[in-house]
Design a protein around this motif. Structure first.
Motif, PDB file in Angstrom:
ATOM      1  N   ALA A  22     -15.173  36.827  48.384  1.00  0.00           N
ATOM      2  CA  ALA A  22     -14.374  35.306  48.110  1.00  0.00           C
ATOM      3  C   ALA A  22     -13.982  34.645  49.185  1.00  0.00           C
ATOM      4  CB  ALA A  22     -13.355  35.514  47.035  1.00  0.00           C
ATOM      5  N   LEU A  23     -13.297  35.469  50.090  1.00  0.00           N
ATOM      6  CA  LEU A  23     -12.550  35.015  51.314  1.00  0.00           C
ATOM      7  C   LEU A  23     -13.686  34.335  52.162  1.00  0.00           C
ATOM      8  CD1 LEU A  23     -10.185  34.397  52.924  1.00  0.00           C
ATOM      9  CD2 LEU A  23     -10.148  36.700  53.695  1.00  0.00           C
ATOM     10  N   LYS A  24     -14.715  35.158  52.228  1.00  0.00           N
ATOM     11  CA  LYS A  24     -15.931  34.666  53.282  1.00  0.00           C
ATOM     12  C   LYS A  24     -16.563  33.456  52.561  1.00  0.00           C
ATOM     13  CE  LYS A  24     -19.135  34.848  56.405  1.00  0.00           C
ATOM     14  NZ  LYS A  24     -18.804  35.027  57.734  1.00  0.00           N
ATOM     15  N   TRP A  25     -16.654  33.442  51.350  1.00  0.00           N
ATOM     16  CA  TRP A  25     -17.425  31.960  50.582  1.00  0.00           C
ATOM     17  C   TRP A  25     -16.582  30.910  50.864  1.00  0.00           C
ATOM     18  CZ3 TRP A  25     -15.396  29.005  46.648  1.00  0.00           C
ATOM     19  CH2 TRP A  25     -16.470  27.984  46.225  1.00  0.00           C
ATOM     20  N   VAL A  26     -15.151  31.128  50.840  1.00  0.00           N
ATOM     21  CA  VAL A  26     -14.092  30.183  51.269  1.00  0.00           C
ATOM     22  C   VAL A  26     -14.183  29.524  52.727  1.00  0.00           C
ATOM     23  CG1 VAL A  26     -11.588  29.472  51.414  1.00  0.00           C
ATOM     24  CG2 VAL A  26     -12.395  30.490  49.453  1.00  0.00           C
ATOM     25  N   ILE A  27     -14.324  30.439  53.724  1.00  0.00           N
ATOM     26  CA  ILE A  27     -14.421  30.410  54.863  1.00  0.00           C
ATOM     27  C   ILE A  27     -15.797  29.425  55.218  1.00  0.00           C
ATOM     28  CG2 ILE A  27     -14.860  31.318  57.331  1.00  0.00           C
ATOM     29  CD1 ILE A  27     -12.976  33.482  56.279  1.00  0.00           C
ATOM     30  N   GLU A  28     -16.824  29.855  54.552  1.00  0.00           N
ATOM     31  CA  GLU A  28     -18.053  29.051  54.995  1.00  0.00           C
ATOM     32  C   GLU A  28     -18.069  27.779  54.300  1.00  0.00           C
ATOM     33  OE1 GLU A  28     -20.731  30.514  56.645  1.00  0.00           O
ATOM     34  OE2 GLU A  28     -19.377  31.928  57.249  1.00  0.00           O
ATOM     35  N   GLN A  29     -17.272  27.317  53.429  1.00  0.00           N
ATOM     36  CA  GLN A  29     -17.499  25.903  52.896  1.00  0.00           C
ATOM     37  C   GLN A  29     -17.039  24.913  53.869  1.00  0.00           C
ATOM     38  OE1 GLN A  29     -18.539  25.575  49.448  1.00  0.00           O
ATOM     39  NE2 GLN A  29     -18.766  27.853  50.066  1.00  0.00           N
ATOM     40  N   ASP A  30     -17.876  23.902  54.085  1.00  0.00           N
ATOM     41  CA  ASP A  30     -17.981  22.816  55.009  1.00  0.00           C
ATOM     42  C   ASP A  30     -16.720  22.032  54.742  1.00  0.00           C
ATOM     43  OD1 ASP A  30     -20.336  23.630  56.288  1.00  0.00           O
ATOM     44  OD2 ASP A  30     -21.441  22.205  55.275  1.00  0.00           O
ATOM     45  N   ILE A  31     -16.272  21.758  53.612  1.00  0.00           N
ATOM     46  CA  ILE A  31     -15.097  20.899  53.212  1.00  0.00           C
ATOM     47  C   ILE A  31     -13.811  21.577  53.388  1.00  0.00           C
ATOM     48  CG2 ILE A  31     -16.499  19.581  51.751  1.00  0.00           C
ATOM     49  CD1 ILE A  31     -15.257  20.942  49.446  1.00  0.00           C
ATOM     50  N   ILE A  32     -13.876  23.018  53.791  1.00  0.00           N
ATOM     51  CA  ILE A  32     -12.510  23.665  53.880  1.00  0.00           C
ATOM     52  C   ILE A  32     -12.394  24.005  55.476  1.00  0.00           C
ATOM     53  CG2 ILE A  32     -11.338  25.701  53.262  1.00  0.00           C
ATOM     54  CD1 ILE A  32     -12.922  25.829  50.564  1.00  0.00           C
ATOM     55  N   LEU A  56     -22.980  37.249  53.946  1.00  0.00           N
ATOM     56  CA  LEU A  56     -23.280  36.923  52.412  1.00  0.00           C
ATOM     57  C   LEU A  56     -24.687  36.359  52.188  1.00  0.00           C
ATOM     58  CD1 LEU A  56     -20.283  35.183  50.953  1.00  0.00           C
ATOM     59  CD2 LEU A  56     -20.852  37.391  50.815  1.00  0.00           C
ATOM     60  N   PRO A  57     -25.694  36.931  51.480  1.00  0.00           N
ATOM     61  CA  PRO A  57     -27.000  36.618  51.149  1.00  0.00           C
ATOM     62  C   PRO A  57     -26.979  35.250  50.547  1.00  0.00           C
ATOM     63  CG  PRO A  57     -26.618  38.809  50.406  1.00  0.00           C
ATOM     64  CD  PRO A  57     -25.213  38.311  50.693  1.00  0.00           C
ATOM     65  N   ARG A  58     -28.004  34.321  50.951  1.00  0.00           N
ATOM     66  CA  ARG A  58     -27.945  33.205  50.429  1.00  0.00           C
ATOM     67  C   ARG A  58     -28.016  33.087  48.802  1.00  0.00           C
ATOM     68  NH1 ARG A  58     -26.452  28.689  52.624  1.00  0.00           N
ATOM     69  NH2 ARG A  58     -26.176  27.716  50.579  1.00  0.00           N
ATOM     70  N   GLU A  59     -28.328  33.966  48.261  1.00  0.00           N
ATOM     71  CA  GLU A  59     -28.330  34.048  46.778  1.00  0.00           C
ATOM     72  C   GLU A  59     -27.022  34.209  46.297  1.00  0.00           C
ATOM     73  OE1 GLU A  59     -30.052  38.129  47.720  1.00  0.00           O
ATOM     74  OE2 GLU A  59     -30.445  36.195  48.165  1.00  0.00           O
ATOM     75  N   TYR A  60     -26.208  34.738  47.146  1.00  0.00           N
ATOM     76  CA  TYR A  60     -24.812  34.984  46.654  1.00  0.00           C
ATOM     77  C   TYR A  60     -23.892  33.614  46.853  1.00  0.00           C
ATOM     78  CZ  TYR A  60     -24.521  40.278  46.706  1.00  0.00           C
ATOM     79  OH  TYR A  60     -24.828  41.407  46.536  1.00  0.00           O
ATOM     80  N   ILE A  61     -24.207  33.075  48.042  1.00  0.00           N
ATOM     81  CA  ILE A  61     -23.671  31.928  48.159  1.00  0.00           C
ATOM     82  C   ILE A  61     -24.054  30.767  47.198  1.00  0.00           C
ATOM     83  CG2 ILE A  61     -23.458  29.903  49.746  1.00  0.00           C
ATOM     84  CD1 ILE A  61     -23.828  32.091  52.084  1.00  0.00           C
ATOM     85  N   ASP A  62     -25.377  30.606  47.007  1.00  0.00           N
ATOM     86  CA  ASP A  62     -25.774  29.568  45.978  1.00  0.00           C
ATOM     87  C   ASP A  62     -25.230  29.944  44.586  1.00  0.00           C
ATOM     88  OD1 ASP A  62     -27.281  28.658  47.958  1.00  0.00           O
ATOM     89  OD2 ASP A  62     -29.377  29.417  47.204  1.00  0.00           O
ATOM     90  N   ARG A  63     -24.979  31.290  44.057  1.00  0.00           N
ATOM     91  CA  ARG A  63     -24.500  31.408  42.787  1.00  0.00           C
ATOM     92  C   ARG A  63     -22.906  31.144  42.665  1.00  0.00           C
ATOM     93  NH1 ARG A  63     -24.378  31.646  37.487  1.00  0.00           N
ATOM     94  NH2 ARG A  63     -23.265  33.237  36.810  1.00  0.00           N
ATOM     95  N   LEU A  64     -22.286  31.428  43.942  1.00  0.00           N
ATOM     96  CA  LEU A  64     -20.928  30.957  43.888  1.00  0.00           C
ATOM     97  C   LEU A  64     -20.779  29.645  44.062  1.00  0.00           C
ATOM     98  CD1 LEU A  64     -19.494  33.936  46.572  1.00  0.00           C
ATOM     99  CD2 LEU A  64     -18.989  33.692  43.959  1.00  0.00           C
ATOM    100  N   ASN A  65     -21.772  28.909  44.685  1.00  0.00           N
ATOM    101  CA  ASN A  65     -21.540  27.654  44.722  1.00  0.00           C
ATOM    102  C   ASN A  65     -21.615  26.903  43.187  1.00  0.00           C
ATOM    103  OD1 ASN A  65     -20.879  27.406  47.466  1.00  0.00           O
ATOM    104  ND2 ASN A  65     -23.025  26.901  47.799  1.00  0.00           N
ATOM    105  N   MET A  66     -22.693  27.351  42.656  1.00  0.00           N
ATOM    106  CA  MET A  66     -22.918  27.044  41.285  1.00  0.00           C
ATOM    107  C   MET A  66     -21.538  27.189  40.236  1.00  0.00           C
ATOM    108  SD  MET A  66     -26.274  27.788  39.029  1.00  0.00           S
ATOM    109  CE  MET A  66     -25.748  29.370  38.492  1.00  0.00           C
ATOM    110  N   VAL A  67     -21.186  28.154  40.545  1.00  0.00           N
ATOM    111  CA  VAL A  67     -20.075  28.810  39.540  1.00  0.00           C
ATOM    112  C   VAL A  67     -18.767  27.859  39.881  1.00  0.00           C
ATOM    113  CG1 VAL A  67     -18.762  30.439  38.834  1.00  0.00           C
ATOM    114  CG2 VAL A  67     -20.931  31.042  39.110  1.00  0.00           C
ATOM    115  N   SER A  68     -18.580  27.617  41.169  1.00  0.00           N
ATOM    116  CA  SER A  68     -17.416  26.757  41.553  1.00  0.00           C
ATOM    117  C   SER A  68     -17.449  25.388  40.925  1.00  0.00           C
ATOM    118  CB  SER A  68     -17.194  26.823  43.057  1.00  0.00           C
ATOM    119  OG  SER A  68     -18.388  25.914  43.636  1.00  0.00           O
TER     120      SER A  68
END
Length: 71
Positions: A22-32, A56-68
C-alpha cells in the motif's frame, strides 16, 4: 501452541507485506507528492522505509489503480 504461534506470525507477516504494498503504491502515484507515515517506534519506521526499495509488478499496480477508482 506451535500452530497458534505460526498463525500469528504468518498473520503479522501478511499485514506487514500489505502495508508495504500500500505504501509503495501511494509513493508511485504521480498526483501524490509524498506519504506521511506515523509510527510508534524506530523498527516500524525502518520497515516502512523498505517500501521505497520494493518493486511492484505492473499487474499489482493496475489492479490497485482500478480498485482505488471505487473510492
Amino acid at each position: 501452541m506451535e500452530g497458534r504461534w505460526n498463525d500469528h506470525r504468518n498473520s503479522w507477516r501478511a499485514r506487514r507485506e500489505t502495508c508495504l504494498v500500500a505504501l509503495k503504491w501511494v509513493i508511485e502515484q504521480d498526483i501524490i507528492a509524498g506519504a506521511i507515515v506515523g509510527t510508534r517506534n524506530i523498527e516500524r519506521l525502518k520497515e516502512n522505509i523498505e517500501a521505497v526499495e520494493i518493486s511492484l509488478p505492473r499487474e499489482y499496480i493496475d489492479r490497485l489503480n482500478m480498485v482505488s477508482l471505487e473510492f
